[in-house]
Design an enzyme around this catalytic site. Structure first.
Site, PDB file in Angstrom:
ATOM      1  N   VAL A 133       0.833  -1.207   0.000  1.00  0.00           N
ATOM      2  CA  VAL A 133       0.000   0.000   0.000  1.00  0.00           C
ATOM      3  C   VAL A 133       0.864   1.252   0.000  1.00  0.00           C
ATOM      4  O   VAL A 133       0.561   2.238  -0.682  1.00  0.00           O
ATOM      5  CB  VAL A 133      -0.938  -0.004   1.227  1.00  0.00           C
ATOM      6  CG1 VAL A 133      -1.773   1.268   1.283  1.00  0.00           C
ATOM      7  CG2 VAL A 133      -1.845  -1.237   1.195  1.00  0.00           C
ATOM      8  N   GLU A 134       1.947   1.234   0.774  1.00  0.00           N
ATOM      9  CA  GLU A 134       2.752   2.436   0.966  1.00  0.00           C
ATOM     10  C   GLU A 134       3.627   2.780  -0.239  1.00  0.00           C
ATOM     11  O   GLU A 134       3.698   3.934  -0.652  1.00  0.00           O
ATOM     12  CB  GLU A 134       3.647   2.276   2.205  1.00  0.00           C
ATOM     13  CG  GLU A 134       2.923   2.405   3.530  1.00  0.00           C
ATOM     14  CD  GLU A 134       2.569   3.849   3.862  1.00  0.00           C
ATOM     15  OE1 GLU A 134       3.043   4.763   3.166  1.00  0.00           O
ATOM     16  OE2 GLU A 134       1.818   4.047   4.825  1.00  0.00           O
ATOM     17  N   SER A 135       4.322   1.785  -0.776  1.00  0.00           N
ATOM     18  CA  SER A 135       5.370   2.078  -1.758  1.00  0.00           C
ATOM     19  C   SER A 135       5.359   1.150  -2.961  1.00  0.00           C
ATOM     20  O   SER A 135       6.280   1.206  -3.778  1.00  0.00           O
ATOM     21  CB  SER A 135       6.741   1.960  -1.079  1.00  0.00           C
ATOM     22  OG  SER A 135       6.942   0.631  -0.598  1.00  0.00           O
ATOM     23  N   TYR A 240      -7.147   3.246   3.779  1.00  0.00           N
ATOM     24  CA  TYR A 240      -5.845   2.627   4.062  1.00  0.00           C
ATOM     25  C   TYR A 240      -6.002   1.157   4.466  1.00  0.00           C
ATOM     26  O   TYR A 240      -5.414   0.257   3.855  1.00  0.00           O
ATOM     27  CB  TYR A 240      -5.148   3.414   5.174  1.00  0.00           C
ATOM     28  CG  TYR A 240      -3.693   3.070   5.374  1.00  0.00           C
ATOM     29  CD1 TYR A 240      -2.720   3.501   4.464  1.00  0.00           C
ATOM     30  CD2 TYR A 240      -3.265   2.327   6.467  1.00  0.00           C
ATOM     31  CE1 TYR A 240      -1.388   3.206   4.652  1.00  0.00           C
ATOM     32  CE2 TYR A 240      -1.928   2.026   6.663  1.00  0.00           C
ATOM     33  CZ  TYR A 240      -0.999   2.470   5.747  1.00  0.00           C
ATOM     34  OH  TYR A 240       0.331   2.171   5.937  1.00  0.00           O
TER      35      TYR A 240
END
Length: 394
Positions: A133-135, A240
């Site tokens: 999800v982040e990167s 998220y």
């Protein structure tokens, strides 16, 4: 093991207090500052508790066949019905299967090791997919807000967590160091603010504990549960956890969602060797017998391709290649020659930086920059990387 037992073992109680104080003034990539006091109210723990009825035969688990089966064995949130937000992202990922394939392929070097770290802490296996999800599992990813690395740490949060940054090294890009810091951070916030509730801690990881705590106060004042799903949060944070649960659901049942996952071994694909002398990554690649790109990809925290003990204490190499590199480094270090290898120099008694620079035809500042030195102090036997003007390091 309780949270405090874990934290005392890792950092020590005094360090936890200091770290907590530092984090009050800074947070993660989209985090706000000025975290308000804990609002009270006990929420269910997200950690799985061992079954009291487990017996000997149930404890004999088979070794996982691959990284995906090991990851699935640690999932803790798959028994819950998916709400509309999660279903939305499942449909989104299903409509873009090639995106999942590319990201999971990028996770190949790291997935088994990160899953192992999550497993050792008793955290939900889904946490290992946060870099998805982040990167998109890119260790060199940078956001326009200034966040960087697999876990997308902002500079202030990185500083508070002890992730060093300078012109030659960025701990946010170092997968091993940043992963441990991210898991510490998630555990710390879960205990500090949310009575161990990992889902709320993940929301705070994205939006900042101040934002989440204010939303939680409003939720509790309305008589709601005060859990993640009852909070009104910024748009990105509202999606998220649904994103995380959606990709975990697909990985948990790839055939059902018609997704093919790349084969990844259940054991980590890299080994860590201690770094006791400066080493250029191109030379490390030659000594290890791998390509320079492979060595650089495993060590993205090293900026400029030079490893130095002043910046990092370990170098990552493909598993199975560590002994070859260690033995060759030992042979190089024991060599009586002043020149340890092309582009390096062993400091002799009576040497100074200015004398070495003059002999090598470079400036003192170039040697300092190449080796991460801040002053003029060098020691007999120390190996210095000498900048090569005729042949640039790759």
């Amino acid at each position: 093991m309780t949270y405090y037992t874990t934290r005392r073992r890792i950092l020590g109680f005094a360090s936890v207090v200091a770290l907590t104080g530092s984090l009050l003034a800074g947070a993660h990539s989209q985090a706000s500052t000025n975290l308000p006091p804990h609002s009270g109210g006990v929420l269910p723990q997200d950690r799985a508790a061992p079954s009291a009825g487990s017996h000997f035969w149930e404890a004999l688990a088979l070794e996982p066949k691959d990284a995906w089966s090991r990851l699935r064995a640690n999932f803790q949130w798959q028994d819950q019905a998916h709400n509309e937000r999660v279903q939305h992202w499942i449909a989104h990922y299903q409509a873009n299967p090639q995106n999942i394939i590319e990201i999971t392929e990028r996770a190949r070097p790291w997935l088994a090791w990160i899953t192992e770290q999550v497993e050792q802490r008793g955290l939900p296996g889904e946490i290992a997919l946060i870099p998805f999800v982040e990167s998109s599992f890119d260790p060199r990813a940078r956001s326009h807000r200034g966040a960087a690395g697999l876990w997308q740490f902002m500079p202030g949060t990185a500083d508070a967590l002890g992730l060093r940054r300078n012109g030659a090294y960025d701990g946010r890009l170092d997968v091993v160091t940043s992963t441990r810091a991210a898991l510490d951070y998630i555990e710390l916030q879960a205990d500090q603010w949310y009575d161990g509730n990992i889902k709320l801690s993940l929301a705070a990881y994205n939006a900042g504990a101040g934002t989440v705590n204010r939303a939680r106060n409003v939720s509790l004042s309305r008589g709601d549960a005060g859990d993640y799903w009852s909070l009104q949060l910024p748009h990105e944070t509202m999606h998220y956890l649904p994103k995380l649960k959606a990709i975990a659901a697909i990985i948990n049942a790839p055939d059902e969602y018609r997704v093919t996952l790349p084969e990844i071994d259940a054991s980590p694909g890299f080994a860590s060797i201690p770094l006791t002398q400066p080493l250029n990554l191109s030379e490390a690649a030659r000594l290890t017998g791998v390509s320079p790109d492979t060595m650089a990809d495993l060590n993205p925290g090293l900026i400029g391709g030079n490893a130095h003990p002043n910046h990092t204490r370990a170098l990552l190499v493909p598993v199975g290649r560590e002994q070859a590199l260690l033995s060759r480094l030992e042979n190089r270090q024991s060599s009586p020659s002043n020149t340890a290898s092309e582009g390096s120099y062993v400091v002799q008694r009576g040497d100074s930086l200015s004398l070495i620079a003059s002999r090598q035809g470079v400036s003192v500042e170039e040697i300092r920059r190449q080796n991460g030195l801040e002053g003029n102090l060098i020691q007999s036997g120390q190996v210095l990387d000498i900048p090569q003007r005729s042949l640039a390091f790759r």
